[in-house]
Design a protein around this motif. Structure first.
Motif, short mmCIF file in Angstrom:
data_model
loop_
_atom_site.label_atom_id
_atom_site.label_comp_id
_atom_site.label_asym_id
_atom_site.label_seq_id
_atom_site.Cartn_x
_atom_site.Cartn_y
_atom_site.Cartn_z
N ALA A 25 9.74 -2.15 5.05
CA ALA A 25 10.04 -3.02 6.19
C ALA A 25 8.82 -3.81 6.64
CB ALA A 25 10.56 -2.18 7.36
N LEU A 26 7.64 -3.38 6.23
CA LEU A 26 6.40 -4.04 6.65
C LEU A 26 5.60 -4.64 5.51
CD1 LEU A 26 5.06 -1.34 9.17
CD2 LEU A 26 6.18 -3.52 9.74
N ALA A 27 5.73 -4.07 4.31
CA ALA A 27 4.84 -4.45 3.21
C ALA A 27 5.62 -4.89 1.98
CB ALA A 27 3.94 -3.26 2.84
N PRO A 28 5.33 -6.07 1.45
CA PRO A 28 6.02 -6.55 0.24
C PRO A 28 5.89 -5.60 -0.94
CG PRO A 28 4.89 -8.36 1.31
CD PRO A 28 4.47 -7.12 2.03
N TYR A 29 4.76 -4.89 -1.06
CA TYR A 29 4.61 -3.94 -2.17
C TYR A 29 5.58 -2.78 -2.01
CZ TYR A 29 0.54 -6.15 -4.34
OH TYR A 29 -0.29 -7.01 -5.01
N GLY A 30 5.89 -2.41 -0.77
CA GLY A 30 6.88 -1.37 -0.55
C GLY A 30 8.28 -1.84 -0.93
N GLN A 31 8.58 -3.10 -0.62
CA GLN A 31 9.87 -3.66 -1.01
C GLN A 31 9.99 -3.71 -2.53
OE1 GLN A 31 12.57 -4.42 0.68
NE2 GLN A 31 13.62 -5.12 -1.17
N ALA A 32 8.90 -4.08 -3.20
CA ALA A 32 8.90 -4.11 -4.67
C ALA A 32 9.12 -2.71 -5.24
CB ALA A 32 7.59 -4.70 -5.18
N ALA A 33 8.56 -1.70 -4.59
CA ALA A 33 8.75 -0.32 -5.06
C ALA A 33 10.20 0.12 -4.94
CB ALA A 33 7.84 0.63 -4.27
N THR A 34 10.85 -0.22 -3.83
CA THR A 34 12.26 0.16 -3.67
C THR A 34 13.13 -0.59 -4.67
OG1 THR A 34 12.59 -1.52 -1.94
CG2 THR A 34 11.95 0.68 -1.24
#
Length: 301
Positions: A188-197
């Motif tokens: 919800a805050l970091a594009p790298y986290g979105q890429a991981a999901t």
């Protein structure tokens, strides 16, 4: 427009970037070009060689020559300071770029790092940042629609699955399915986290994995969770690892997630700040891109 534009709509930084590779490599300090030396010598040549000139004309000619001489120097007459908001994944590279830019121009870039979402919220609340280096392209586009400057790509991020306790030849899926905890940045805050999901969804991993996920506010914190042993595996920025990083280091195939194009822009607060506008131009120079690549990023072509 191509995702990797070459020179379209970018400030020309060639005049200030020629010596930078020498600065970064440590082989030499910035040098003055031969043409600049000639210009300086000509500027200081005795006016008597120009013939008989009235004293007033001599003074005017001298002032003109001195102005030309000052323009030959790389350093500005008055150095400025700019405050840059930088996505956490780019902290190391941004620090190196700020040092090199300071050596080249005298301007100082002060960095504040954090998740892209958190920095965006701070900018919206009036934080006095002069420029913003995001971990995505969507957030700078939103800022532009709110009256800030025009975004430009400066890097392309690389997502890596890291499991330091696993064998280097281990299968990524098996590692994710057996790890007690898997770290990632908050999507919800970091594009790298979105890429991981997006990666986990593309791999078709079981829903039970969600119960074992641990999140950091940004990708730097995700790295810290793995490095400290709090998580056996995690999705981190490729720039955080090196050839000597232990265990499984698996560069996630780009087909598994949307491109991690990272855009930057000068904010309204920094529109008249020479350090901010100069650093934005410098980021798009060949010398700066060489540094960015050294930190494991792709760069616009």
């Amino acid at each position: 427009m191509s995702l990797e534009p070459e020179g379209v709509g970018r400030p020309d930084a060639s005049a200030i970037t020629a010596p930078l590779l020498r600065v970064w490599s440590g082989k030499a300090k910035p040098q003055v070009a031969a043409s600049q030396v000639v210009a300086r010598k000509e500027a200081l040549a005795p006016l008597s060689a120009q013939g008989n000139i009235a004293p007033t004309c001599q003074k005017a000619a001298l002032m003109l020559r001195l102005a030309t001489l000052l323009c030959c120097f790389a350093l500005p007459l008055r150095a400025e300071t700019a405050l840059a908001a930088v996505a956490a994944n780019f902290a190391g590279a941004a620090g190196a770029l700020a040092v090199a830019f300071n050596a080249l121009t005298g301007h100082e870039i002060v960095l504040t790092t954090g998740s892209t979402g958190k920095l965006f919220a701070q900018i919206g609340n009036g934080a006095p940042y002069d420029l913003f280096l995001s971990a995505d392209a969507r957030t700078p586009a939103l800022l532009q629609s709110n009256g800030h400057g025009a975004p430009f790509p400066y890097a392309f991020g690389r997502l890596v699955l890291w499991a330091p306790g696993a064998a280097a030849t281990a299968q990524p899926r098996a590692v994710l399915e057996t790890a007690r905890h898997v770290a990632l940045a908050n999507p919800a805050l970091a594009p790298y986290g979105q890429a991981a999901t997006e990666t986990m969804a593309a791999m078709g991993l079981p829903d039970s994995l969600r119960e074992r996920l641990v999140m950091g506010e940004n990708v730097g914190q995700a790295y810290a969770l793995v490095a400290s042993g709090a998580a056996e595996a995690g999705f981190v920025a490729g720039s955080a690892l090196s050839a000597t990083s232990p265990g499984l280091v698996w560069p996630v195939p780009p087909r598994y997630f949307a491109p991690l194009r990272q855009d930057a822009l000068v904010l309204k607060h920094g529109a008249a700040n020479a350090a901010a506008t100069g650093f934005a131009a410098y980021l798009q120079s060949p010398a700066a891109r060489a540094i960015i690549q050294d930190f494991g990023y792709g760069v616009p072509k």
